[in-house]
Scaffold this motif. Structure first.
Motif, PDB file in Angstrom:
ATOM      1  N   LEU A   3       0.838  -1.198   0.000  1.00  0.00           N
ATOM      2  CA  LEU A   3       0.000   0.000   0.000  1.00  0.00           C
ATOM      3  C   LEU A   3       0.874   1.249   0.000  1.00  0.00           C
ATOM      4  O   LEU A   3       1.725   1.423   0.875  1.00  0.00           O
ATOM      5  CB  LEU A   3      -0.902   0.002   1.224  1.00  0.00           C
ATOM      6  CG  LEU A   3      -1.860   1.191   1.336  1.00  0.00           C
ATOM      7  CD1 LEU A   3      -2.891   1.159   0.218  1.00  0.00           C
ATOM      8  CD2 LEU A   3      -2.538   1.192   2.708  1.00  0.00           C
ATOM      9  N   PRO A   5       0.729   5.509   0.008  1.00  0.00           N
ATOM     10  CA  PRO A   5      -0.223   6.588   0.332  1.00  0.00           C
ATOM     11  C   PRO A   5      -0.785   7.301  -0.896  1.00  0.00           C
ATOM     12  O   PRO A   5      -1.970   7.649  -0.916  1.00  0.00           O
ATOM     13  CB  PRO A   5       0.609   7.534   1.206  1.00  0.00           C
ATOM     14  CG  PRO A   5       1.630   6.651   1.845  1.00  0.00           C
ATOM     15  CD  PRO A   5       1.973   5.619   0.809  1.00  0.00           C
ATOM     16  N   HIS A  63      -1.627   6.136  -3.615  1.00  0.00           N
ATOM     17  CA  HIS A  63      -2.565   5.295  -4.352  1.00  0.00           C
ATOM     18  C   HIS A  63      -3.883   5.076  -3.622  1.00  0.00           C
ATOM     19  O   HIS A  63      -4.800   4.461  -4.170  1.00  0.00           O
ATOM     20  CB  HIS A  63      -1.934   3.929  -4.635  1.00  0.00           C
ATOM     21  CG  HIS A  63      -0.708   3.988  -5.484  1.00  0.00           C
ATOM     22  ND1 HIS A  63       0.234   2.975  -5.503  1.00  0.00           N
ATOM     23  CD2 HIS A  63      -0.256   4.942  -6.347  1.00  0.00           C
ATOM     24  CE1 HIS A  63       1.206   3.299  -6.343  1.00  0.00           C
ATOM     25  NE2 HIS A  63       0.936   4.479  -6.862  1.00  0.00           N
ATOM     26  N   VAL A  64      -3.971   5.526  -2.382  1.00  0.00           N
ATOM     27  CA  VAL A  64      -5.137   5.190  -1.564  1.00  0.00           C
ATOM     28  C   VAL A  64      -6.437   5.681  -2.199  1.00  0.00           C
ATOM     29  O   VAL A  64      -7.431   4.939  -2.275  1.00  0.00           O
ATOM     30  CB  VAL A  64      -4.975   5.745  -0.131  1.00  0.00           C
ATOM     31  CG1 VAL A  64      -6.289   5.622   0.643  1.00  0.00           C
ATOM     32  CG2 VAL A  64      -3.871   4.995   0.597  1.00  0.00           C
ATOM     33  N   ASP A  65      -6.468   6.907  -2.659  1.00  0.00           N
ATOM     34  CA  ASP A  65      -7.700   7.444  -3.249  1.00  0.00           C
ATOM     35  C   ASP A  65      -8.132   6.619  -4.463  1.00  0.00           C
ATOM     36  O   ASP A  65      -9.320   6.295  -4.615  1.00  0.00           O
ATOM     37  CB  ASP A  65      -7.513   8.903  -3.651  1.00  0.00           C
ATOM     38  CG  ASP A  65      -7.458   9.843  -2.449  1.00  0.00           C
ATOM     39  OD1 ASP A  65      -7.847   9.405  -1.345  1.00  0.00           O
ATOM     40  OD2 ASP A  65      -7.017  10.995  -2.615  1.00  0.00           O
ATOM     41  N   GLN A 125      -6.105   6.638   6.376  1.00  0.00           N
ATOM     42  CA  GLN A 125      -6.015   5.910   5.110  1.00  0.00           C
ATOM     43  C   GLN A 125      -6.012   4.404   5.343  1.00  0.00           C
ATOM     44  O   GLN A 125      -6.718   3.661   4.642  1.00  0.00           O
ATOM     45  CB  GLN A 125      -4.749   6.332   4.362  1.00  0.00           C
ATOM     46  CG  GLN A 125      -4.795   7.740   3.804  1.00  0.00           C
ATOM     47  CD  GLN A 125      -3.525   8.083   3.039  1.00  0.00           C
ATOM     48  OE1 GLN A 125      -2.432   7.624   3.372  1.00  0.00           O
ATOM     49  NE2 GLN A 125      -3.671   8.902   2.001  1.00  0.00           N
ATOM     50  N   LEU A 126      -5.221   3.960   6.310  1.00  0.00           N
ATOM     51  CA  LEU A 126      -5.128   2.520   6.553  1.00  0.00           C
ATOM     52  C   LEU A 126      -6.456   1.958   7.036  1.00  0.00           C
ATOM     53  O   LEU A 126      -6.859   0.859   6.630  1.00  0.00           O
ATOM     54  CB  LEU A 126      -4.026   2.232   7.575  1.00  0.00           C
ATOM     55  CG  LEU A 126      -3.704   0.754   7.802  1.00  0.00           C
ATOM     56  CD1 LEU A 126      -3.341   0.064   6.499  1.00  0.00           C
ATOM     57  CD2 LEU A 126      -2.586   0.596   8.830  1.00  0.00           C
ATOM     58  N   ILE A 146      -8.665   1.451   4.049  1.00  0.00           N
ATOM     59  CA  ILE A 146      -8.260   0.295   3.242  1.00  0.00           C
ATOM     60  C   ILE A 146      -8.592  -1.011   3.952  1.00  0.00           C
ATOM     61  O   ILE A 146      -8.976  -2.013   3.326  1.00  0.00           O
ATOM     62  CB  ILE A 146      -6.749   0.367   2.933  1.00  0.00           C
ATOM     63  CG1 ILE A 146      -6.446   1.529   1.991  1.00  0.00           C
ATOM     64  CG2 ILE A 146      -6.245  -0.943   2.344  1.00  0.00           C
ATOM     65  CD1 ILE A 146      -6.998   1.376   0.589  1.00  0.00           C
TER      66      ILE A 146
END
Length: 291
Positions: A13, A15, A17-19, A48-49, A52
């Protein structure tokens, strides 16, 4: 607490790429995160985590425990690991067979160990302590190495298997690390895979390597994690699947990270290989039942 990843392809993962991941919900089995990046109490990383972790299982991969170090394990670090595991309930927790501390000094590299009875005792003690402290079984990863210690008296596979037998930990088989070490030491990577105790493996890692030459003009591979999985590593991975069947597989790409579609393309290659392995396993089971 017992954990197990889905038998599917996963990605590290990032950061940035999260969106994209939350908007598109790509068909992935899991995401891996480095534990040390989430040891603060809050802020954007945890938001964010948490987002996900709702739709995807997590693999928590530690890089700072120094499980092969001569000194005692860092009790505060272990407490932070336990807090993360209790907070996110990852499907896997893993660490490296390496050391990275000496007294109060911390090094940026994961450094290799001599494989001796003394280091075996120490690593097994540290693995058992870690599992007790964090409340779950861990996986121990084979390293990439650039030298062989003259004092080593135990082969790496036997060293890893003995730690697993003593502590009940599982193993994380990094296929790229196998290729890097085998080329650097003029060994056969396929023979390494053939001897590896696959029944102990809970996760596979794939990655790209960089290549240069040593002082003698021979190939020297560097475990760089900065490129796609190279064809020889993927061929070794396919050989592993032929032997062991499908297993949870992570593609690591930690440096010079591309846009998400490039990473996802790597994961789809892995998923295609896993699908072939599932089919082969099913056909073999049908053949055995008909015999």
């Amino acid at each position: 607490m017992t954990m197990a990843l889905p038998v599917a392809a996963g990605l590290g993962l990032k950061p940035d790429h999260v969106d994209t991941i939350l908007k598109t919900r790509p068909a992935l089995g899991f995401f891996e995160v480095h534990a040390e990046n989430y040891m603060g109490e809050g802020g954007l990383p945890h938001r964010q985590l948490a987002a996900i972790a709702e739709p995807y299982p997590l693999s928590l991969h530690g890089v700072g425990l120094s499980i092969g170090g001569e000194g005692d394990l860092d009790r505060d670090h272990l407490k932070r690991l336990r807090h993360l595991i209790e907070r996110y309930r990852p499907a896997s927790f893993s660490e490296h067979l390496a050391w990275s501390t000496h007294d109060s000094e911390f090094f940026n590299d994961l450094l290799p160990l001599p494989y001796t009875p003394e280091t075996l005792d120490r690593v097994a003690r540290h693995v058992a302590e870690t599992q007790e402290a964090v409340g779950t079984r861990m996986l121990l990863e084979n390293p990439s190495t650039y030298l062989i210690f003259a004092e080593s008296t135990i082969e790496e596979i036997d060293f890893l298997a003995a730690i697993s037998d003593r502590t009940g930990c599982g193993l994380l088989l990094d296929v790229n690390n196998v290729m890097v070490s085998a080329v650097n030491h003029r060994l056969d990577p396929f023979a390494y895979i053939d001897r590896f105790p696959m029944e102990k493996v809970g996760e596979i890692h794939l990655a790209g390597y960089d290549e240069t030459e040593d002082e003698a003009g021979e190939r020297l591979l560097i475990d760089a994690h900065a490129s796609p999985v190279l064809p020889d590593v993927f061929a070794l991975y396919s050989h592993m699947l032929d032997r062991a069947g499908p297993l949870p597989t992570l593609v690591e790409w930690d440096n010079d990270v591309p846009e998400f579609p490039a990473l996802y393309a790597e994961a789809k290659k892995v998923e295609a290989a896993l699908a072939r392995a599932r089919l082969a396993s099913s056909e073999a089971a049908i053949s055995r039942s008909a015999a």
